[in-house]
Design a protein around this motif. Structure first.
Motif, PDB file in Angstrom:
ATOM      1  N   ASN A  18      29.578 -77.152  20.342  1.00  0.00           N
ATOM      2  CA  ASN A  18      29.217 -75.922  20.416  1.00  0.00           C
ATOM      3  C   ASN A  18      27.866 -75.635  19.641  1.00  0.00           C
ATOM      4  O   ASN A  18      26.913 -74.848  20.212  1.00  0.00           O
ATOM      5  CB  ASN A  18      30.240 -75.171  19.705  1.00  0.00           C
ATOM      6  CG  ASN A  18      29.800 -73.478  19.664  1.00  0.00           C
ATOM      7  OD1 ASN A  18      29.783 -72.702  20.450  1.00  0.00           O
ATOM      8  ND2 ASN A  18      29.660 -73.155  18.512  1.00  0.00           N
ATOM      9  N   ASN A 144      29.663 -67.804  12.384  1.00  0.00           N
ATOM     10  CA  ASN A 144      30.725 -68.700  12.457  1.00  0.00           C
ATOM     11  C   ASN A 144      32.251 -68.191  12.798  1.00  0.00           C
ATOM     12  O   ASN A 144      32.913 -69.046  13.125  1.00  0.00           O
ATOM     13  CB  ASN A 144      30.651 -69.529  11.118  1.00  0.00           C
ATOM     14  CG  ASN A 144      29.480 -70.557  11.066  1.00  0.00           C
ATOM     15  OD1 ASN A 144      29.794 -71.609  11.666  1.00  0.00           O
ATOM     16  ND2 ASN A 144      28.557 -70.276  10.641  1.00  0.00           N
ATOM     17  N   ASP A 147      32.105 -68.226  16.242  1.00  0.00           N
ATOM     18  CA  ASP A 147      32.409 -69.867  17.018  1.00  0.00           C
ATOM     19  C   ASP A 147      33.646 -70.306  16.611  1.00  0.00           C
ATOM     20  O   ASP A 147      34.327 -70.932  17.300  1.00  0.00           O
ATOM     21  CB  ASP A 147      31.118 -70.460  16.253  1.00  0.00           C
ATOM     22  CG  ASP A 147      29.951 -70.508  17.094  1.00  0.00           C
ATOM     23  OD1 ASP A 147      29.784 -70.267  18.284  1.00  0.00           O
ATOM     24  OD2 ASP A 147      28.853 -70.974  16.251  1.00  0.00           O
TER      25      ASP A 147
END
Length: 189
Positions: A18, A144, A147
């Motif tokens: 990612n 984050n 993600d």
């Protein structure tokens, strides 16, 4: 220095994959795409075990016309580069801060991610830049958090058995293929 931590119900390799691609940025990270756009991103290959991505434009936090101080340089920097040092180290270099992230696998289905952020001398502790630092960290926490969700969903999909074969883009995912081949090489030895 500031620190964030995440616990992923996902394999560490998915976090790295990612990290190494940018085409998800305009869809998943709409705020990030405004100050670090996906257009103009490029792949970086420094060594067999050091791959990354760069962005030709990065806007740091500016409050009342005052930006965070930048790292010493002859030029005013406005780009950023992000590197994966295989296997599980992530480094980001922005004009006004850097991060060092470690991935700590706990079996094939769990990973602890520890994120450390550093600012140039002068802005690292100066109270005049406290709000700049806070907003910078909030930006990274938002990225984050986004993600975190998608990587865990990818892991669930991969272990479901529904996907029998992945197809990587030879243009947009060269560094993911390099990473996968390197992991395969060192684990097969």
């Amino acid at each position: 220095m500031a620190t964030l931590e995440y616990d992923f119900e996902a394999n560490w390799k998915l976090i790295v994959e990612n990290f190494l691609e940018s085409y998800h940025v305009p869809f998943l990270h709409k705020a990030l795409d405004k100050y670090s756009p996906a257009t103009g991103r490029y792949q970086v290959h420094l060594a067999q075990d050091i791959n990354g991505i760069g962005t030709q434009h990065y806007e740091g936090v500016v409050l009342d016309g005052t930006p965070l101080p930048q790292w010493p340089s002859e030029n005013n920097l406005d780009y950023a580069e992000y590197f994966n040092g295989t296997p599980n180290f992530l480094l980001g270099l922005m004009p006004d801060h850097l991060f060092a992230w470690s991935l700590e696998p706990d079996g094939p289905h769990r990973t602890k991610e520890v994120l450390h952020f550093y600012f140039p001398e002068g802005s690292a502790t100066d109270p005049a830049y406290e709000e700049h630092r806070r907003i910078t960290l909030e930006r990274w926490q938002q990225v984050n958090d986004e993600d975190h969700d998608i990587v865990q969903r990818m892991h669930k999909g991969l272990i479901s058995g529904a996907l029998t074969r992945a197809q990587l883009s030879p243009v947009m995912e060269r560094n993911i293929l390099r990473f996968q081949n390197h992991v395969l090489e060192v684990t097969s030895a």
